[in-house]
Design a protein around this motif. Structure first.
Motif, PDB file in Angstrom:
ATOM      1  N   UNK A  60      53.832  41.828  30.894  1.00 38.14           N
ATOM      2  CA  UNK A  60      54.798  42.915  30.750  1.00 38.14           C
ATOM      3  C   UNK A  60      56.143  42.299  30.402  1.00 38.14           C
ATOM      4  N   UNK A  61      56.782  42.787  29.352  1.00 41.70           N
ATOM      5  CA  UNK A  61      58.130  42.326  28.983  1.00 41.70           C
ATOM      6  C   UNK A  61      59.156  43.262  29.583  1.00 41.70           C
ATOM      7  N   UNK A  62      60.199  42.694  30.159  1.00 43.42           N
ATOM      8  CA  UNK A  62      61.214  43.517  30.819  1.00 43.42           C
ATOM      9  C   UNK A  62      62.558  42.793  30.831  1.00 43.42           C
ATOM     10  N   UNK A  63      63.609  43.538  31.057  1.00 44.17           N
ATOM     11  CA  UNK A  63      64.940  42.945  31.204  1.00 44.17           C
ATOM     12  C   UNK A  63      64.957  42.115  32.487  1.00 44.17           C
ATOM     13  N   UNK A  64      65.438  40.873  32.433  1.00 48.82           N
ATOM     14  CA  UNK A  64      65.443  40.017  33.626  1.00 48.82           C
ATOM     15  C   UNK A  64      66.299  40.546  34.772  1.00 48.82           C
ATOM     16  N   UNK A  65      67.159  41.554  34.510  1.00 47.54           N
ATOM     17  CA  UNK A  65      68.026  42.094  35.559  1.00 47.54           C
ATOM     18  C   UNK A  65      67.388  43.275  36.297  1.00 47.54           C
ATOM     19  N   UNK A  66      66.192  43.671  35.904  1.00 46.69           N
ATOM     20  CA  UNK A  66      65.573  44.846  36.516  1.00 46.69           C
ATOM     21  C   UNK A  66      65.181  44.588  37.969  1.00 46.69           C
ATOM     22  N   UNK A  67      65.025  45.691  38.679  1.00 46.92           N
ATOM     23  CA  UNK A  67      64.636  45.625  40.085  1.00 46.92           C
ATOM     24  C   UNK A  67      63.254  45.007  40.237  1.00 46.92           C
ATOM     25  N   UNK A  68      62.352  45.308  39.315  1.00 46.24           N
ATOM     26  CA  UNK A  68      60.988  44.779  39.429  1.00 46.24           C
ATOM     27  C   UNK A  68      60.966  43.252  39.345  1.00 46.24           C
ATOM     28  N   UNK A  69      61.846  42.686  38.495  1.00 47.26           N
ATOM     29  CA  UNK A  69      61.917  41.233  38.389  1.00 47.26           C
ATOM     30  C   UNK A  69      62.460  40.626  39.674  1.00 47.26           C
ATOM     31  N   UNK A  70      63.534  41.209  40.210  1.00 40.92           N
ATOM     32  CA  UNK A  70      64.115  40.701  41.454  1.00 40.92           C
ATOM     33  C   UNK A  70      63.118  40.795  42.609  1.00 40.92           C
ATOM     34  N   UNK A  71      62.342  41.874  42.636  1.00 36.26           N
ATOM     35  CA  UNK A  71      61.348  42.034  43.708  1.00 36.26           C
ATOM     36  C   UNK A  71      60.238  40.995  43.610  1.00 36.26           C
ATOM     37  N   UNK A  72      59.757  40.740  42.404  1.00 38.65           N
ATOM     38  CA  UNK A  72      58.657  39.790  42.235  1.00 38.65           C
ATOM     39  C   UNK A  72      59.100  38.373  42.590  1.00 38.65           C
ATOM     40  N   UNK A  73      60.362  38.061  42.340  1.00 39.20           N
ATOM     41  CA  UNK A  73      60.863  36.747  42.730  1.00 39.20           C
ATOM     42  C   UNK A  73      60.833  36.563  44.242  1.00 39.20           C
ATOM     43  N   UNK A 106      54.051  36.795  38.545  1.00 36.51           N
ATOM     44  CA  UNK A 106      55.069  35.747  38.474  1.00 36.51           C
ATOM     45  C   UNK A 106      55.962  36.035  37.280  1.00 36.51           C
ATOM     46  N   UNK A 107      57.189  35.547  37.360  1.00 33.65           N
ATOM     47  CA  UNK A 107      58.182  35.798  36.322  1.00 33.65           C
ATOM     48  C   UNK A 107      58.283  34.582  35.415  1.00 33.65           C
ATOM     49  N   UNK A 108      58.176  34.819  34.112  1.00 34.06           N
ATOM     50  CA  UNK A 108      58.338  33.760  33.118  1.00 34.06           C
ATOM     51  C   UNK A 108      59.637  34.040  32.371  1.00 34.06           C
ATOM     52  N   UNK A 109      60.588  33.111  32.478  1.00 34.06           N
ATOM     53  CA  UNK A 109      61.899  33.296  31.843  1.00 34.06           C
ATOM     54  C   UNK A 109      62.286  32.035  31.094  1.00 34.06           C
ATOM     55  N   UNK A 110      63.190  32.197  30.157  1.00 34.49           N
ATOM     56  CA  UNK A 110      63.695  31.055  29.405  1.00 34.49           C
ATOM     57  C   UNK A 110      62.927  30.853  28.108  1.00 34.49           C
ATOM     58  N   UNK A 111      63.646  30.487  27.067  1.00 30.27           N
ATOM     59  CA  UNK A 111      63.037  30.348  25.742  1.00 30.27           C
ATOM     60  C   UNK A 111      61.916  29.324  25.705  1.00 30.27           C
ATOM     61  N   UNK A 112      62.058  28.129  26.317  1.00 31.12           N
ATOM     62  CA  UNK A 112      60.960  27.150  26.259  1.00 31.12           C
ATOM     63  C   UNK A 112      59.666  27.673  26.894  1.00 31.12           C
ATOM     64  N   UNK A 113      59.781  28.311  28.057  1.00 35.13           N
ATOM     65  CA  UNK A 113      58.592  28.813  28.747  1.00 35.13           C
ATOM     66  C   UNK A 113      57.942  29.948  27.964  1.00 35.13           C
ATOM     67  N   UNK A 114      58.757  30.829  27.405  1.00 34.62           N
ATOM     68  CA  UNK A 114      58.213  31.958  26.654  1.00 34.62           C
ATOM     69  C   UNK A 114      57.593  31.491  25.338  1.00 34.62           C
ATOM     70  N   UNK A 115      58.221  30.520  24.684  1.00 32.20           N
ATOM     71  CA  UNK A 115      57.667  29.967  23.441  1.00 32.20           C
ATOM     72  C   UNK A 115      56.306  29.329  23.696  1.00 32.20           C
ATOM     73  N   UNK A 116      56.189  28.618  24.801  1.00 26.86           N
ATOM     74  CA  UNK A 116      54.917  27.989  25.166  1.00 26.86           C
ATOM     75  C   UNK A 116      53.842  29.044  25.407  1.00 26.86           C
ATOM     76  N   UNK A 117      54.214  30.137  26.062  1.00 25.60           N
ATOM     77  CA  UNK A 117      53.257  31.215  26.328  1.00 25.60           C
ATOM     78  C   UNK A 117      52.802  31.874  25.030  1.00 25.60           C
TER      79      UNK A 117
END
Length: 216
Positions: free
Chosen positions: A117-130, A157-168
Motif C-alpha cells: 500500500x502506498x501512502x503519505x509517510x505523515x499519515x496516522x496509519x504509518x505512525x501506528x505501524x511504526x 512494516x513501513x518501507x521509506x526512502x528512495x534507496x529502499x523503495x527503488x530496491x523493492x
C-alpha cells in the motif's frame, strides 16, 4: 501444423522436385524413376520434420505465455480476482486506539500473502505501524454473493526512502501503478498468515497462507 498444411507443402515440394528432375531430361527420369521417388520422400521428410518440431515448440511457448500450462489459482487468489483491489486497513496506536481506513493495494508478484500500500509517510496509519506492526484487513463484499475476505493475522512494516523503495521496485515493478511519485511516499508491506473467506452462499473458510520462495 495441420494435415492440410502437410498436403499443401507436399504438393509444392513434389512439383518443384519434378520440375528439377525434368531439367535433367526425360531419359534420366525414366531410368531413375524409383531413385527419384525415394529421394523425393527422403527430402520431404528432411524438410518437414524440422518444421514440425519448430511449430510444436512455438505452440508450446504460446500456450505457456497465455497461462494454459500454469497451475490453477489458489482459493485465496480466486477470491482476490473477484473483488476490487482495495480493503479496509485497521491499525492501532500506543494507547490501543484503532484507526480504520480504506486503501488501494497491490499484491506481491512473488508471494500471494504479501500486499503493498502506498501512502503519505505523515499519515496516522504509518505512525501506528511504526509502533504496532500487527494490523487487520477486511475486503468489501461482492454485491451478488457477499464474497469477502478478512484477516486479523497480519503484520505490516513501513518501507521509506528512495534507496529502499527503488530496491523493492526492482523485484516488484508493477508497484509503480500504486502512485506516480512513490519515492516520496511510504510503502506499507502487509504480510498475512491466514485469511477468513465468507459469502452468503458458502460456509466460512479459513485459508492458511504460506510465503512462497521467489526465484529472485
Amino acid at each position: 501444423m495441420y494435415l492440410k498444411r502437410f498436403v499443401e507443402l507436399f504438393i509444392v515440394y513434389l512439383i518443384s522436385f519434378v520440375v528439377g528432375s525434368f531439367v535433367y531430361g526425360i531419359a534420366f527420369v525414366t531410368t531413375n524413376g524409383l531413385l527419384i521417388l525415394a529421394g523425393g520422400l527422403i527430402g520431404y521428410c528432411v524438410l518437414v520434420i524440422p518444421l514440425t518440431i519448430m511449430t510444436i515448440r512455438k505452440m508450446t511457448k504460446r500456450a505457456t505465455a497465455s497461462g494454459e500450462h500454469q497451475p490453477a489459482q489458489s482459493r485465496f487468489n480466486q477470491v482476490l480476482a473477484a473483488l476490487p483491489s482495495y480493503f479496509y486497513l485497521a491499525t492501532s496506536d500506543q494507547t490501543d486506539q484503532v484507526s480504520n481506513s480504506i486503501v488501494t493495494f497491490a499484491q506481491s508478484e512473488h508471494h500471494e500473502n504479501v500486499f503493498y500500500v502506498a501512502t503519505d509517510p505523515r499519515t496516522k496509519r504509518v505512525q501506528n505501524i511504526l509502533v504496532h506492526e500487527q494490523v487487520a484487513i477486511a475486503s468489501l463484499a461482492d454485491s451478488e454473493l457477499g464474497l469477502r475476505f478478512s484477516s486479523n493475522h497480519a503484520r505490516a512494516r513501513v518501507i521509506k526512502g528512495k534507496p529502499a523503495i527503488t530496491k523493492l521496485l526492482k523485484t516488484n515493478p508493477t508497484l509503480t501503478g500504486l502512485s506516480a511519485n512513490l519515492s516520496n511516499q511510504a510503502i506499507l508491506e502487509i504480510t498475512l498468515t491466514s485469511v477468513l473467506i465468507e459469502s452468503f452462499r458458502d460456509a466460512p473458510e479459513i485459508v492458511q497462507l504460506q510465503q512462497q520462495k521467489t526465484s529472485n
